[in-house]
Design an enzyme around this catalytic site. Sequence first.
Site, PDB file in Angstrom:
ATOM      1  N   HIS A 202      41.750  45.219  30.738  1.00 55.24           N
ATOM      2  CA  HIS A 202      40.810  44.488  31.581  1.00 55.24           C
ATOM      3  C   HIS A 202      39.497  45.245  31.543  1.00 55.24           C
ATOM      4  O   HIS A 202      39.434  46.413  31.897  1.00 55.24           O
ATOM      5  CB  HIS A 202      41.336  44.416  33.028  1.00 55.24           C
ATOM      6  N   CYS A 203      38.459  44.592  31.060  1.00 59.83           N
ATOM      7  CA  CYS A 203      37.183  45.269  30.898  1.00 59.83           C
ATOM      8  C   CYS A 203      36.230  44.910  32.034  1.00 59.83           C
ATOM      9  O   CYS A 203      35.783  43.766  32.110  1.00 59.83           O
ATOM     10  CB  CYS A 203      36.552  44.891  29.565  1.00 59.83           C
ATOM     11  N   PRO A 204      35.895  45.839  32.909  1.00 59.73           N
ATOM     12  CA  PRO A 204      34.964  45.510  33.991  1.00 59.73           C
ATOM     13  C   PRO A 204      33.545  45.284  33.491  1.00 59.73           C
ATOM     14  O   PRO A 204      32.794  44.515  34.091  1.00 59.73           O
ATOM     15  CB  PRO A 204      35.038  46.728  34.904  1.00 59.73           C
ATOM     16  N   GLY A 207      33.607  41.873  32.603  1.00 61.87           N
ATOM     17  CA  GLY A 207      33.989  41.054  33.750  1.00 61.87           C
ATOM     18  C   GLY A 207      35.147  40.121  33.479  1.00 61.87           C
ATOM     19  O   GLY A 207      35.231  39.029  34.028  1.00 61.87           O
ATOM     20  N   ASN A 208      36.050  40.521  32.599  1.00 61.82           N
ATOM     21  CA  ASN A 208      37.153  39.647  32.223  1.00 61.82           C
ATOM     22  C   ASN A 208      38.242  40.478  31.550  1.00 61.82           C
ATOM     23  O   ASN A 208      37.999  41.627  31.162  1.00 61.82           O
ATOM     24  CB  ASN A 208      36.639  38.588  31.246  1.00 61.82           C
TER      25      ASN A 208
END
Lengths: 511, 143
Positions: A202-204, A207-208
Amino acid sequence: MSQIHHAALDQQQQPGQYNQICTRSSSGSCAAPNDGSEPACPGHRSRTPRRKWQVFPGRNRFYCGGRIMMARQTGVFYLTLVLILLTSGLFFTFDCPFLASNLTPAIPAIGGILFIFVMGMLFRASFTDPGVLPRATPDEAADLERQIDSTGCSRPPPRTKEVLINGQTVKLKYCFTCKIFRPPRASHCSLCDNCVERFDHHCPWVGNCVGRRNYRFFYLFILSLSFLTIFIFAFVITHVILRSNRTGFLSALKDSPASVLEVVVCFFSVWSIVGLSGFHTYLISSNQTTNEDIKGSWSTKRGKDNYNPYSYGNILTNCCAALCGPLPPSLIDRRGMIQSDTPQTVSQTNGTGGGSYASTQLRSHMCDQDQCIQSTKFVLQVATTPLLHSDPVVLAPLPGKTTTLGGPCAYLAPSQPSLPSCGGDVLTLRDAAADSHCHHHLHHHHLHHHHHFVSPEETPCTTPQGALPCPAHLHLHPHLSVPTPTALYDPSSQDALHEDSVRGLVKLSSV
Amino acid sequence: MAETHSLQDMRQQAAIAAKVFLQRDYTNGTVCQFQTKFPSELETRIDKQQFEETVRTLNNLYAEAEKLGSQSYIEGCLACLTAYTIFLCMETHYEKVLKKIAKYIQEQNDKIYAPRGLLLTDPIERGLRVIEVTIFEDRSLTR
């Protein structure tokens, strides 16, 4: 529709009545009669038809009518956006004019193309469905539960399945949230509360989640961003050097103050982004996900025979598969309209806690009935004769709140008068009317005979009911001292089960 | 006897007796394939060969959708070069095959399954997790 009519007319002589089955898909024309009825009853039914994204169970945010899908926390994404826009903006505004005039106009052109590519990839990575697996329908979940229960004899039943993939044993885990066995390489993202296919991480910043459907966009984003960062870094340094050759270093910095900011941002970005690109290049070439790499799923440290079953063998094929392979469509149909289910199930499910399943419920109902009758007979046999004559209904108190034997028979066991109507732990019996009848029955007798069975374990919800014995039973009051078995036959009770048990009581009391 | 009238009513009332789910077969990796094991509940309704043929055809179609060949590479590279804007005008190979699959299932339902009181649900409506076979009540027995 007309096709079905024709088929029906042709098969008039057939014994089967199946020609009436609508073979169109659920989004097709089969719902016509339903649609026709909706405007007719404007009351609470006249809600505007909702799209599936509006009732999506995961923790995602949807924009543009479900076309854009992101995680809940998007703060860091805006930071990414600001950093890129700011740095690029400053570069194009302050450095490019000098570079274009002094070196070549190709520099801003290439920079522009790179910038557009970076933004495009960023938006695609952020806004695309990463490959979310829709949650199981209640029927599917019930079917799986049944399968799991039937195979496992240990409690709790095993929730893993082992599969042999290309000679390597892979464990498939059961996801309790989505109620499915996760496909290989899928993982449940706790931030988005979804199972994602080929879950990478999950890549902040984006944002997804990064999964099967947006991995290539993510990779191209970080790759192009690393090129852009290096590009800007290099040309800003070039710009400052060229200027300081003419006017001196400090005045050069004064003339273009933005360059300092750009250099700082780029310097720190280069290390992280280039590093990340390199890492993902390695992952792509070995066809692994970040998740697998971190866990060391396919590392030889786990075992000599451990290898990656998904790898195609050579680096080129792995890269091509990851970047140029077919792009699967979204499985969650965000913009589809919600359809109400038209065919009714044979045994209707009702809400007995989470996961009420049709046929298993039916089966358990039958089993409970049998148990009930058996235990009733047992209890009556145990009771002494004088007791039976004086009050056929009074049963020996069953200790505690037994959920195995006593549970389903709660309405005949006086120690548990509270169970039927007050949502105790066990009851799957659906006929609440019958329950309340028996409930009244018992409670009424308790009051009459001053039994100590009226225990403190009665929940408050039973007392108001018990305090007002139902009129149907009142006429039995004077008969209770006389052991008339027929008094137990309450004609108002329609439940066959109740009648059976009562018959059982009658038979025993007539001994 | 008012056939059409009663048929329309019965369409809504065709009660579901059971649902059978064919799970995914992961022995070839993450490619979309379904288990071809014949479920016992369908033994009375349909011929085993026929059913397995349907599932096998579906498996082949899904394999075609996910195939890594020159066509998919060309499509991928072209898409990348146009920054994926090309998909605004044309649909991906996968989507084309999915349409083919939908048509095939429709056809199978019309010809083979509906007359036997069964209904296949397109796996894409179940997230490509299962092939759902709905078994309808045998009304002829309850006459």
